[in-house]
Structures are given as C-alpha cells and as structure tokens.
Scaffold this active site. Structure first.
Site, short mmCIF file in Angstrom:
data_model
loop_
_atom_site.label_atom_id
_atom_site.label_comp_id
_atom_site.label_asym_id
_atom_site.label_seq_id
_atom_site.Cartn_x
_atom_site.Cartn_y
_atom_site.Cartn_z
N GLU A 1 -8.47 -109.49 20.09
CA GLU A 1 -8.31 -108.34 19.18
C GLU A 1 -9.46 -107.33 19.32
O GLU A 1 -10.58 -107.55 18.84
CB GLU A 1 -8.18 -108.76 17.70
CG GLU A 1 -6.86 -109.40 17.36
CD GLU A 1 -5.64 -108.49 17.56
OE1 GLU A 1 -5.78 -107.25 17.50
OE2 GLU A 1 -4.56 -109.03 17.82
N SER A 2 -9.11 -106.19 19.93
CA SER A 2 -10.15 -105.20 20.27
C SER A 2 -11.00 -104.76 19.07
O SER A 2 -12.22 -104.66 19.19
CB SER A 2 -9.49 -103.98 20.93
OG SER A 2 -8.53 -103.40 20.07
N VAL B 1 -4.41 -109.07 26.10
CA VAL B 1 -5.79 -108.70 26.37
C VAL B 1 -6.11 -107.48 25.51
O VAL B 1 -5.20 -106.76 25.12
CB VAL B 1 -6.00 -108.38 27.87
CG1 VAL B 1 -5.93 -109.64 28.68
CG2 VAL B 1 -5.02 -107.34 28.39
N CYS C 1 -5.04 -100.99 30.24
CA CYS C 1 -4.88 -101.28 28.81
C CYS C 1 -5.87 -100.49 27.95
O CYS C 1 -7.09 -100.67 28.05
CB CYS C 1 -5.06 -102.79 28.58
SG CYS C 1 -5.16 -103.22 26.84
N1 LIG Z 1 -3.94 -105.68 18.71
C1 LIG Z 1 -4.34 -106.00 20.07
C2 LIG Z 1 -3.37 -105.35 21.02
C3 LIG Z 1 -3.65 -105.73 22.48
C4 LIG Z 1 -2.46 -105.40 23.37
O1 LIG Z 1 -1.36 -105.06 22.91
N2 LIG Z 1 -2.70 -105.48 24.69
C5 LIG Z 1 -1.62 -105.28 25.62
C6 LIG Z 1 -2.09 -104.58 26.88
S1 LIG Z 1 -2.55 -102.89 26.55
C7 LIG Z 1 -1.07 -106.61 26.05
O2 LIG Z 1 -1.81 -107.55 26.31
N3 LIG Z 1 0.27 -106.67 26.11
C8 LIG Z 1 0.97 -107.84 26.48
C9 LIG Z 1 1.92 -108.27 25.40
O3 LIG Z 1 2.01 -107.62 24.35
O4 LIG Z 1 2.58 -109.27 25.59
C10 LIG Z 1 -5.79 -105.53 20.31
O5 LIG Z 1 -6.23 -104.60 19.61
O6 LIG Z 1 -6.49 -106.12 21.14
#
Ligand SMILES: N[C@@H](CCC(=O)N[C@@H](CS)C(=O)NCC(=O)O)C(=O)O
Length: 191
Positions: A62-63, A50, A10
């Site tokens: 949220e990163s 995550v 990720c």
């Molecule tokens: N806006 C979130 C995006 C996090 C994200 O999309 N993570 C992905 C993995 S790279 C995830 O957990 N995807 C699972 C899903 O969307 O259900 C951040 O910045 O943390």
C-alpha cells in the site's frame, strides 16, 4: 537493505520511488511484470499488487502506508507539514485520492463523459493550487507526491491539456525541477 517490488508503469509505485529518492534512501528493486505476476507476490501482498516494500523480515504493501512508514523511519527531509492542521488537510487529500483516480481510470477506459469528470477533478486541484503553492500546504510533500504520477501520465499518455489549469501546470513545472520528480518524468517518457 530495502527491496521495492516495483513496476515502472505503476503510478502507485512511482509514489514510493519519489519518496525514497527525496529521502536519499538506498534500495534495490524487483521489477514485477504486471501482465504475468509471479505467484509468490501474493505471499508479499495477499492482493497481489505492487508496490511492496521489504526491509529484512518486514513486508509492507500500500503506497500511502509505505510512504507514511518511510516518513517516520527516515524523517529527513520532512515531507509532512509541521503544523498539525496543515498536515491533517494534506492527509485528507491522500485519503480522498479515489475521488481523483476514479475519473482518471474511467478516462483511461474511454468511458462516456469521463473526460468531463476528469477535467472537474483537475479543476479541483487547480483551485486548491491557486490558493496554496503545494497540495501539501506551504511546502512540497506527500500529498503532492500522491497525485503527481497520475497528473504526469494524464498529460503525457492521455492527451490531457494542462494549460487550461494554470495553477496545476505551474505546480507540475516547479515539481519537475526536483531531481526525484525529474527521474520519474524520465521513467514515464521511456516506458
Ligand atoms: N492501493 C494500492 C494500489 C496498488 C495497485 O493497484 N497497483 C497496481 C499496479 S499500478 C497493481 O498491482 N495491479 C494489479 C492488480 O490490481 O491485480 C496502493 O496504493 O499501493
């Protein structure tokens, strides 16, 4: 102790891993299988995504928000410019990250015209890096960390040639010399 709910593949998690490494913060990771997410991850983040950072009873998803938190909680070394205007412009880049990620994910889905749209987005970064050494301004910081994981994955996994973007390629080479970034390059190479 800090716990990071994490996934190697990720790029949003990579943002947080890089900041923790830059700041020398000790933490443990709980690797989440993104293809079979445990139901309990929704208790940590109602969106089920995550990264999630946990410190005792404090839980934060949220990163970009996590990295802002880490910057305030562990101010050394600083990863935002001291100058308010320079800092605001760097934050603007993080705020508008979707303009970069939309063509990236579109290319990953192999949508028509996506490569041209992503090249335009890369060209925008290249032009900015022609004018200033880092996306964060005069020094490396959170805006660089916000974009780097996608640029690396585009180069290493999506056959995106960076040579046509010399300022961007030079930026990546300079960043790769940092141990925190080199560790991420290894994660991408081995996952
Ligand atoms: N806006 C979130 C995006 C996090 C994200 O999309 N993570 C992905 C993995 S790279 C995830 O957990 N995807 C699972 C899903 O969307 O259900 C951040 O910045 O943390």
């Amino acid at each position: 102790m800090i716990t990071l709910y994490d996934a190697d593949r990720c790029p949003y998690c990579a943002r947080v891993r890089i900041v923790l490494a830059e700041k020398g913060v000790e933490y443990e990771t709980v690797e989440i299988d993104l293809d079979a997410r445990p139901a309990w991850i929704y208790e940590k983040n109602p969106l089920g995504r995550v990264p999630v950072l946990e410190e005792d009873a404090f839980v934060l998803p949220e990163s970009a928000v996590i990295n802002e938190y880490l910057e305030e909680r562990y101010p050394e070394p600083p990863l935002w410019p001291a100058d308010p205007g320079e800092r605001a412009l760097a934050r603007l880049l993080v705020f508008r990250f979707d303009e970069f990620s939309k063509p990236y994910y579109s290319l990953r889905r192999e949508e028509e015209g996506a490569r041209e749209r992503f090249d335009l987005a890369l060209g925008g970064l290249d032009a900015l890096l022609d004018a200033q050494p880092f996306l964060s301004g005069r020094a490396y910081g959170l805006a660089d960390i916000a974009y780097l994981p996608w640029v690396v994955r585009a180069r290493d996994r999506m056959e995106v040639e960076l040579e046509v973007f010399p300022a961007l390629a030079g930026w990546l080479e300079r960043l790769a010399a940092r141990p925190a970034v080199a560790a991420e390059l290894e994660v991408v190479a081995s996952s």
